[in-house]
Design a protein around this motif. Structure first.
Motif, short mmCIF file in Angstrom:
data_model
loop_
_atom_site.label_atom_id
_atom_site.label_comp_id
_atom_site.label_asym_id
_atom_site.label_seq_id
_atom_site.Cartn_x
_atom_site.Cartn_y
_atom_site.Cartn_z
N CYS A 27 52.79 39.94 42.15
CA CYS A 27 51.44 39.38 41.92
C CYS A 27 50.59 39.51 43.18
O CYS A 27 51.11 39.49 44.30
CB CYS A 27 51.53 37.91 41.52
N TYR A 28 49.29 39.61 42.95
CA TYR A 28 48.30 39.56 44.03
C TYR A 28 47.36 38.40 43.72
O TYR A 28 47.13 38.07 42.55
CB TYR A 28 47.51 40.87 44.11
N ALA A 29 46.81 37.78 44.76
CA ALA A 29 45.89 36.66 44.52
C ALA A 29 44.88 36.53 45.65
O ALA A 29 45.15 36.94 46.79
CB ALA A 29 46.67 35.35 44.38
N VAL A 30 43.73 35.96 45.32
CA VAL A 30 42.63 35.76 46.27
C VAL A 30 42.07 34.35 46.08
O VAL A 30 41.90 33.91 44.93
CB VAL A 30 41.51 36.80 46.02
N PRO A 31 41.80 33.62 47.16
CA PRO A 31 41.23 32.28 47.02
C PRO A 31 39.78 32.32 46.55
O PRO A 31 39.08 33.32 46.77
CB PRO A 31 41.33 31.68 48.42
N ALA A 68 51.84 34.09 44.70
CA ALA A 68 50.65 34.70 45.32
C ALA A 68 49.47 33.74 45.28
O ALA A 68 48.75 33.59 46.27
CB ALA A 68 50.31 36.00 44.61
N VAL A 69 49.27 33.09 44.13
CA VAL A 69 48.15 32.15 44.02
C VAL A 69 48.33 30.98 44.98
O VAL A 69 47.36 30.45 45.54
CB VAL A 69 47.97 31.64 42.57
N GLY A 117 40.48 26.88 44.47
CA GLY A 117 41.62 27.40 43.74
C GLY A 117 41.85 28.85 44.12
O GLY A 117 41.43 29.30 45.20
N SER A 118 42.49 29.59 43.25
CA SER A 118 42.70 31.02 43.50
C SER A 118 42.86 31.73 42.16
O SER A 118 43.22 31.13 41.16
CB SER A 118 43.94 31.26 44.37
N ILE A 119 42.55 33.03 42.18
CA ILE A 119 42.76 33.84 40.99
C ILE A 119 43.78 34.92 41.33
O ILE A 119 43.82 35.41 42.45
CB ILE A 119 41.45 34.46 40.45
N GLY A 120 44.61 35.27 40.35
CA GLY A 120 45.67 36.23 40.62
C GLY A 120 45.85 37.23 39.50
O GLY A 120 45.32 37.07 38.40
#
Length: 268
Positions: free
Chosen positions: A208-212, A146-147, A222-225
């Motif tokens: 998992c879920y992630a957002v830039p 996801a990340v 980067g990204s957080i997940g």
């Protein structure tokens, strides 16, 4: 020894007024005139003019003689950029990821991008989290995490194709996306929804879920997940992704990012 918080008497009101003027100039789209400053600030015109002349003399404010509008000067920009360059993304993101892990009970991640792969920079386990193979410093593919997909969604498709050509699309589980056209379709969906999903694509049982996240230059930082058992993650998808997007917004804001809509900067 920590200095005590200054009292109202110790605070220099002139400095506060000067900073207020500087902020008005800095956040004015297309500069601002003296007349507009007088309208917007609760100060006498003579006071504002005196403060502006001082700030202009010290290169914190610049006057465009043709339009008679004030803009931030080179010294203000220099100080701002210097401060932003000294910000460490891990230091900024860690408190937000800790809150995410505490509120959701799941594991929160911060990932960076390096040479076609993601690198885990920070990890905070929640009270209900399951153990994953993801460890700090570990590299993983971008196409099935996801990340990683959140990061890819910020790239052009030409850039994505180059990465896939070099790194391939290894199959880790029966859910791993191994077709470039399918991945492209998903990246467009990520842009629309604002978050990426790993549907047990690298570990069975883990969703998992992630957002830039973005920095002051507007570039991806980067990204957080957020990851956990598939059943819990699916049951709480709307809540978790909403919290994740809010955390990503706050981290990006702390990194100096100002989102733009229709070519104009906006404040949330």
């Amino acid at each position: 020894m920590v200095n005590p918080k200054p009292s109202d008497r110790q605070i220099n009101s002139t400095v506060i007024k000067a900073l207020t003027v500087l902020e008005k100039v800095a956040f004015a789209n297309g500069g601002i005139s003296l007349a507009d400053l007088v309208k917007e600030l609760d100060m006498p015109k003579t006071t504002i003019y005196r403060l502006i002349e001082t700030l202009k003399h010290c290169d914190y404010i610049h006057l465009d003689a043709n339009t008679e509008r004030y803009y931030v000067g080179w010294k203000t920009v220099q100080i701002g950029v210097s401060g932003l360059n000294n910000i460490e993304v891990v230091d900024i993101a860690a408190p937000y990821l800790t809150k995410l892990a505490e509120k959701t009970g799941e594991t929160a991640f911060l990932a960076g991008y390096y040479n076609g792969e993601i690198v885990y920079l920070y990890k905070k386990e929640g009270t209900q989290s399951i153990r994953t193979t993801a460890q700090l410093g570990m590299r993983r593919p971008v196409h099935c995490t996801a990340v990683g997909k959140a990061i890819l969604s910020t790239f052009t498709w030409e850039e994505v194709e180059k990465i896939l050509e070099e790194k391939g699309m290894k199959k880790y589980t029966e859910n791993t996306i191994t077709d470039a056209h399918k991945l492209r379709k998903e990246l467009l969906e990520i842009k629309r929804n604002g978050y990426a999903i790993d549907r047990e694509e690298i570990e069975i049982g883990l969703t998992c879920y992630a957002v830039p996240i973005f920095n002051f230059t507007g570039n991806m930082a980067g990204s957080i997940g957020l990851g956990g058992p598939t059943t819990r993650m699916r049951e709480n998808q709307n809540d978790f992704t909403s919290q994740l997007k809010e955390a990503a917004f706050q981290v990006s804001r702390m990194l100096g990012y100002v989102p733009k809509i229709g070519g104009e900067t906006v404040e949330r």
